[in-house]
Design an enzyme around this catalytic site. Structure first.
Site, PDB file in Angstrom:
ATOM      1  N   GLY A   1      -1.001   0.335   3.436  1.00 49.72           N
ATOM      2  CA  GLY A   1      -1.890   1.268   2.752  1.00 49.72           C
ATOM      3  C   GLY A   1      -3.059   0.542   2.120  1.00 49.72           C
ATOM      4  O   GLY A   1      -3.054  -0.681   1.955  1.00 49.72           O
ATOM      5  N   CYS A   2      -4.081   1.306   1.746  1.00 47.88           N
ATOM      6  CA  CYS A   2      -5.297   0.707   1.179  1.00 47.88           C
ATOM      7  C   CYS A   2      -5.040   0.145  -0.214  1.00 47.88           C
ATOM      8  O   CYS A   2      -5.377  -1.019  -0.490  1.00 47.88           O
ATOM      9  CB  CYS A   2      -6.432   1.725   1.170  1.00 47.88           C
ATOM     10  SG  CYS A   2      -6.006   3.336   0.469  1.00 47.88           S
ATOM     11  N   TYR A   3      -4.462   0.930  -1.105  1.00 43.37           N
ATOM     12  CA  TYR A   3      -4.138   0.413  -2.435  1.00 43.37           C
ATOM     13  C   TYR A   3      -3.198  -0.799  -2.364  1.00 43.37           C
ATOM     14  O   TYR A   3      -3.436  -1.804  -3.031  1.00 43.37           O
ATOM     15  CB  TYR A   3      -3.489   1.501  -3.295  1.00 43.37           C
ATOM     16  CG  TYR A   3      -4.431   2.484  -3.932  1.00 43.37           C
ATOM     17  CD1 TYR A   3      -5.472   2.065  -4.762  1.00 43.37           C
ATOM     18  CD2 TYR A   3      -4.260   3.860  -3.747  1.00 43.37           C
ATOM     19  CE1 TYR A   3      -6.313   2.978  -5.379  1.00 43.37           C
ATOM     20  CE2 TYR A   3      -5.098   4.778  -4.354  1.00 43.37           C
ATOM     21  CZ  TYR A   3      -6.126   4.339  -5.171  1.00 43.37           C
ATOM     22  OH  TYR A   3      -6.952   5.255  -5.790  1.00 43.37           O
TER      23      TYR A   3
ATOM     24  N   THR B   1      -2.857  -3.001  -0.015  1.00 37.22           N
ATOM     25  CA  THR B   1      -3.544  -4.178   0.516  1.00 37.22           C
ATOM     26  C   THR B   1      -4.289  -4.913  -0.590  1.00 37.22           C
ATOM     27  O   THR B   1      -4.129  -6.126  -0.772  1.00 37.22           O
ATOM     28  CB  THR B   1      -4.504  -3.777   1.645  1.00 37.22           C
ATOM     29  OG1 THR B   1      -3.755  -3.267   2.748  1.00 37.22           O
ATOM     30  CG2 THR B   1      -5.321  -4.976   2.109  1.00 37.22           C
ATOM     31  N   ALA B   2      -5.116  -4.193  -1.333  1.00 34.30           N
ATOM     32  CA  ALA B   2      -5.867  -4.830  -2.414  1.00 34.30           C
ATOM     33  C   ALA B   2      -4.942  -5.400  -3.476  1.00 34.30           C
ATOM     34  O   ALA B   2      -5.144  -6.522  -3.969  1.00 34.30           O
ATOM     35  CB  ALA B   2      -6.828  -3.823  -3.037  1.00 34.30           C
TER      36      ALA B   2
END
Length: 350
Positions: free
Chosen positions: A153-155, A157-158
């Site tokens: 997911g995007c969150y 990953t960061a």
């Protein structure tokens, strides 16, 4: 597969993740887009919804037909909503295709945990076990040669790229992790909703899904794997009035005396040779605009000797490193290619 060129199909080509896959794959030296697929718009030119692709993608949208996809493609990207991939991917895998799934359906290894957070039936346990979690900088070696990759997911990953080196080194106390994350509106997808309505989000900034976001178990699963013991986090998400970008600001108590320079050296060594993670020098912190349109993750630090805590700031473009870009990075790793193929473009600035 024909020579060095592989044929790719994109299921969910009319979503933001699918369109971003098209943008990058058009420039990939080893990929030919053989089919763009949409269950809702089959038969229509993709340019009806995305005029910016005029003369770049000339084929009409195909429907979702597994046998037809298998006859055309070598690899399939499934950029579909959660709950859809869980039913489609097993058929694609059974047909012998390589699959990179951008939904959340194969990220959580415990099916009961998935069902609790996503409110869908979990895929078969055997497929959950088979799927490799494709956080490229951490699990890239496991991705090589595999058939089914679950794109993070995007969150997560960061957040994970920002936390893992310090956690793995034992420099932060895992019981003290607080994550404050902000995302642009494209993270909600292209579908219309009151949340993403211009009048609701413009000149506004709001928290949502507090303590209930479906990315919480994904983050905790990976941090637990890295640390070797159970990790729980406080994770709060916010919607920011911008199109793209994620900033994950993380707070943790240090286990010993450390300086900004110590953290910088640790992270530089940890990510040495990984081209898409950039570590900022002391006193500099990244901004979302500085990774816009790119596959980079930029990370900066601020140690507070007074409280013995560290603040870690990690930014990505949610549609690229948080979705399509990392999916292509995983394709490169899967195929044994240079992981930067098709992804070397600089961020768009300003």
């Amino acid at each position: 597969m024909s020579g060095d060129i592989i044929k790719a199909a994109i299921v969910g080509s009319t979503g933001y993740g699918g369109v971003e896959l098209i943008r990058f794959l058009l420039e990939h030296p080893k990929v030919n887009i053989i089919s763009v697929i949409s269950a809702s718009s089959s038969g229509a030119p993709i340019t009806d919804g995305f005029p910016h692709l005029t003369n770049l993608v000339v084929q009409n949208l195909d429907g979702v037909d597994v046998q037809e996809i298998a006859a055309k493609a070598d690899v399939v990207f499934t950029a579909t909503p959660s709950g859809v991939s869980g039913k489609l991917v097993p058929q694609l895998v059974e047909a012998g295709l390589k699959v990179i799934d951008l939904s959340g359906d194969f990220r959580i290894k415990d099916g009961s945990v998935y069902e609790e957070w996503y409110k869908h039936d979990a895929p078969d346990d055997a497929l959950l076990e088979q799927a490799v979690y494709g956080l490229s900088e951490i699990y890239g070696e496991k991705v090589k040669g595999e058939q089914l990759i679950s794109n993070p997911g995007c969150y997560p990953t960061a957040t994970l790229l920002g936390l893992i080196p310090a956690l793995k080194a034992g420099w932060i106390d895992p019981a003290t992790l607080i994550i404050d994350a902000k995302s642009g509106v494209s993270g909600a997808g292209r579908g219309t909703s009151l949340t993403a309505h211009y009048a609701e989000i413009n000149e506004n900034f709001k928290a949502y899904k507090i303590n209930k976001h479906q990315h919480i178990p994904e983050i905790e699963q990976v941090l637990t794997d890295v640390s070797g013991s159970p990790v729980t986090v406080t994770f709060t998400t916010h919607l920011a009035p911008m199109t793209r970008g994620i900033m994950s600001t993380m707070y943790a108590t240090l286990t010993g005396p450390r300086t900004n320079e110590d953290l910088i050296e640790l992270y530089q060594q940890f990510y040495e040779g990984r081209r898409f993670v950039r570590i900022r020098p002391a006193g500099q912190w990244p901004a979302t605009k500085e990774v816009f349109g790119s596959n980079y993750c930029d990370i900066g630090f601020a140690v507070d000797a007074r409280t013995n805590r560290v603040t870690i700031v990690s930014v990505i473009d949610n549609v690229v490193k948080g979705a399509a870009g990392q999916a292509i990075q995983n394709l490169n790793l899967m195929m044994g290619w240079d992981e930067t193929l098709g992804l070397k473009n600089a961020p768009v600035y300003p």
